[in-house]
Write an enzyme that holds these catalytic residues in place. Structure first.
Site, mmCIF file in Angstrom:
data_model
loop_
_atom_site.group_PDB
_atom_site.id
_atom_site.type_symbol
_atom_site.label_atom_id
_atom_site.label_comp_id
_atom_site.label_asym_id
_atom_site.label_seq_id
_atom_site.Cartn_x
_atom_site.Cartn_y
_atom_site.Cartn_z
ATOM 1 N N GLY A 184 0.823 -1.204 0.000
ATOM 2 C CA GLY A 184 0.000 0.000 0.000
ATOM 3 C C GLY A 184 0.855 1.250 0.000
ATOM 4 N N CYS B 29 5.273 -6.289 1.067
ATOM 5 C CA CYS B 29 5.626 -4.873 1.066
ATOM 6 C C CYS B 29 5.069 -4.174 2.319
ATOM 7 C CB CYS B 29 5.149 -4.234 -0.239
ATOM 8 S SG CYS B 29 5.966 -2.689 -0.598
ATOM 9 N N TYR B 30 4.013 -3.351 2.201
ATOM 10 C CA TYR B 30 3.451 -2.739 3.418
ATOM 11 C C TYR B 30 3.016 -3.834 4.396
ATOM 12 C CZ TYR B 30 0.575 0.284 6.418
ATOM 13 O OH TYR B 30 0.036 0.958 7.493
ATOM 14 N N HIS C 298 7.600 -8.046 -4.458
ATOM 15 C CA HIS C 298 6.260 -8.410 -4.930
ATOM 16 C C HIS C 298 6.291 -9.714 -5.732
ATOM 17 C CE1 HIS C 298 4.176 -4.709 -3.733
ATOM 18 N NE2 HIS C 298 5.371 -4.162 -3.893
ATOM 19 N N GLU D 186 3.839 -11.327 -6.743
ATOM 20 C CA GLU D 186 2.653 -11.387 -7.609
ATOM 21 C C GLU D 186 2.866 -10.783 -8.986
ATOM 22 O OE1 GLU D 186 3.176 -9.477 -5.057
ATOM 23 O OE2 GLU D 186 2.146 -7.551 -5.134
ATOM 24 N N GLY E 279 -12.493 1.122 -30.169
ATOM 25 C CA GLY E 279 -11.962 0.294 -31.248
ATOM 26 C C GLY E 279 -10.731 -0.475 -30.820
ATOM 27 N N GLY E 280 -10.304 -0.244 -29.592
ATOM 28 C CA GLY E 280 -9.167 -1.002 -29.064
ATOM 29 C C GLY E 280 -9.599 -2.400 -28.659
ATOM 30 N N VAL E 281 -8.653 -3.153 -28.104
ATOM 31 C CA VAL E 281 -8.901 -4.546 -27.742
ATOM 32 C C VAL E 281 -10.096 -4.663 -26.783
ATOM 33 C CG1 VAL E 281 -7.848 -6.589 -26.680
ATOM 34 C CG2 VAL E 281 -6.398 -4.907 -27.835
ATOM 35 N N ASP E 282 -10.087 -3.849 -25.724
ATOM 36 C CA ASP E 282 -11.089 -4.017 -24.666
ATOM 37 C C ASP E 282 -12.515 -3.745 -25.161
ATOM 38 O OD1 ASP E 282 -8.742 -4.282 -23.257
ATOM 39 O OD2 ASP E 282 -8.777 -2.231 -22.509
ATOM 40 N N LYS F 36 -5.467 -7.019 -19.410
ATOM 41 C CA LYS F 36 -5.416 -7.064 -20.876
ATOM 42 C C LYS F 36 -5.178 -8.474 -21.430
ATOM 43 C CE LYS F 36 -4.932 -3.549 -23.041
ATOM 44 N NZ LYS F 36 -6.009 -2.628 -23.339
#
Ligand code: XMP
Length: 590
Positions: free
Chosen positions: A54, A81-82, A167, A169, A222-225, A371
């Site tokens: 955080g 981390c935190y 991290h 992850e 018009g993008g991927v998403d 993504k």
């Protein structure tokens, strides 16, 4: 009684909290995110707990709340981390601010501990911290170190409490997944109970339930998403119930609107409409230079135009929802959870959108995904790679890549031998906090790429006042000292120049197979120089899901082609190459 089957993640506001949940699910186990102060009594299905990182500092700020009973549940805990610092602080260790700031890559050396079973003794990990644990709490042993003096990992064998300063992850921590795997299966003794097919089914059910009998007015960049979102909504609701609108803000790439609408029409998205709003956007952004102000104006204008069109077409009211292709990084970077900092306000997360979400007027089927997950779904839905694998492009378009300035007299200044600080500023993310500071330029540089990979984080770790590192690839470094940031705003002329240069860069990169690993390459224009008073920054990056990024190498012959073509325009003083990872720099500059 059903068996306990989940990992609980307590959210202290990290940019990566949600990514932890995703990694746990990737390993095939259910995970849920809870607020940091959740009561221990609520964690009935939990077999292991992860405390996230955080933006707060245990040295500067009061400790964020945690229910003490959590530590008495007898469950394994992993603090990141935190969360690692909180464990140290809670059990009597010491957390300090100091020289041990680390943003980006670090080398980790681990010793024997159950969480490191099968993990390489030396590997690269991703760090993002200003504070560090300087003294172990009672009952804990240090189990890893990095290049700095901080305690990179510690554990209490008896309680099965672990703390990592790094991290695990993020995709850039090479052995991170293995460590999480050990924690989940060997230490928490969980069994696999989740897969991707369940995720797709959940999304379909959610669309069906939320839309009920309403139609959707979908904003399509018009993008991927947005393309995947269009396909998903049409699949569940049918073509007639989804109206797609592409708003051309005048800040799209060269011929982008035309190419997108033709490609989507060909694919059968017949209910897609285009609205040209170039004049409105340029008028609204006139004389604005502050990046967050720009972002909010853009987000609000998208909504104003949408409102107007929906009213004209009698599509407003209770029968319609507004659809957006929002993905999770948009939410978290916009300060989307209780303790998270705003890194930058994404166009689809301005306060008015937040209110509409609270009022149940927005549908965003992809809002929990990253993504790469959206791409997988897109391919499964049968969309072609030409759409699904496109380089990402931000909703606010070139507007946030064309930097503006109200005209400052500041000059570039030396901060160390052969390192100069430029007067321009850009956004970064350091220790989960937003930064807005200057880039450093390496002068007389003849270093190899391998060396540059080490030099860049070393500079940002030791010079608090800079958050990016650049290399000059065109322009006379001797003139840097007299170059200035000049007064310049978003105008049609500047956008046209950037559009031309962006097309040169994009074309060259897409034509070179060796650039396949490049995930995205923003071309940024800054009103800086001594003659033409404009300069360009190339920002090629490699990434998996945009949460962590390493700068990418453009092969020499392609880079030279790009430089030659831009030089021939006779319109820019410098071309800089951005050598910054994320953290400490975000992908985009604003
Ligand atoms: P940053 O710059 O935050 O970018 O590291 C992460 C990814 O998000 C894109 N981006 C945006 N996309 N609306 C979008 O749809 C936005 O406001 C926005 N800002 C950044 C960026 O291009 C990168 O892929």
């Amino acid at each position: 009684m059903t068996e306990k089957n989940e990992v609980a993640i307590l959210d202290f506001g990290s940019q990566y909290t949600h990514l932890i949940a995703r990694r746990v699910r990737e390993l095939g186990v259910i995970s849920h995110i809870y607020p940091n102060d959740v009561s221990a009594s609520k964690l009935k299905n939990t077999k292991g707990i992860i405390l996230s990182g955080g933006p707060r500092s245990l040295v500067r700020d009061p400790r964020l709340e945690i229910d003490k009973k959590i530590f008495e549940l007898g469950l394994p805990i992993l603090g990141l981390c935190y969360g690692h610092q909180l464990l140290a602080d809670f059990f009597g260790g010491k957390v300090e601010s100091g020289q041990a700031r680390e943003y980006g890559l670090a080398n980790l050396k681990v010793s024997d501990a159950p969480i490191f079973e099968g993990v390489k003794k030396n590997s690269q990990v991703w760090m993002s911290h200003g504070d560090h644990v300087s003294k172990l709490p009672k009952g804990f042993t240090q189990i890893a170190g990095s290049n700095s003096e901080s305690i990179a990992a510690m554990y209490n064998a008896e309680k099965k409490f672990y703390g990592f300063q790094f991290h695990p992850e993020v995709a850039h921590s090479q052995e991170g997944k293995k460590m999480l795997n050990n924690f989940i299966f060997n230490i928490c003794n969980l069994k696999k109970n989740w897969d991707t097919a369940s995720m797709m089914m959940e999304i379909d059910n959610e669309i069906f339930k939320q839309a009920d009998n309403k139609n959707v007015f979908l904003l399509v960049s018009g993008g991927v998403d947005s393309a995947v979102c269009f396909a998903l909504l049409e699949k569940v609701l049918g073509k007639k119930r989804v109206y797609g609108l592409h708003i051309d803000s005048g800040t799209m790439r060269l011929d982008e609107t035309k190419k997108i609408s033709e490609a989507l029409h060909k694919l059968g998205f017949k209910n897609l409409h285009v609205y040209n709003a170039e004049k409105e956007f340029l008028a609204a952004l006139k004389n604005i230079s502050e990046p967050e102000q720009k972002r909010k104006i853009i987000g609000n204008l998208f909504l104003d135009i949408t409102d107007r069109i929906m009213k004209e077409k009698k599509m407003s009211g209770d029968n319609w929802l507004l659809g957006q292709g929002t993905i999770y990084p948009d939410t978290i970077e916009s300060g989307g959870t209780k303790n998270a900092d705003v890194i930058k306000t994404h166009h689809n997360r301005v306060p008015r959108v937040q209110q509409m979400i609270a009022d149940g007027k927005i549908i965003e089927p992809l809002k929990e995904l990253y993504k790469d997950e959206v791409r997988k779904i897109g391919l499964k839905l049968g969309l072609p790679a030409s759409i699904v694998m496109r380089h990402p492009f931000p909703g606010p378009g070139l507007a946030i890549r064309c930097l503006c300035s109200d005209g400052s007299d500041e000059l570039a200044s030396e901060i160390a031998l052969n390192i100069m600080k430029l007067p321009v500023k850009s956004v970064g993310v350091q220790g989960d906090e937003r930064s807005y500071s200057n880039p450093a330029v390496l002068l007389n540089n003849k270093q190899s790429w391998t060396k540059l990979r080490a030099i860049s984080p070393a500079i940002t770790n030791t010079h608090k006042e800079v958050n990016r590192v650049l290399l000059t690839v065109l322009g006379d470094e001797k003139n840097l000292g007299k170059s200035k940031l000049t007064k310049a705003y978003l105008t049609k002329d500047r956008l046209e120049l950037l559009r031309k240069i962006d097309a040169i860069v994009d074309e060259a990169i897409l034509a070179d197979k060796k650039c396949n690993k490049i995930w995205q390459c923003p071309t940024v224009m800054i009103p800086f120089g001594f003659k033409n008073k404009e300069s360009i920054v190339l920002r090629p990056v490699e990434s998996e899901e945009a949460m962590t990024v390493s700068f990418a190498q453009i092969p020499e012959n392609t880079l030279n082609k790009i430089i030659k073509k831009i030089k021939a325009l006779n319109a820019v003083d410098y071309i800089f190459y951005d050598l910054t990872n994320k953290p400490p720099g975000t992908i985009e500059w604003e």
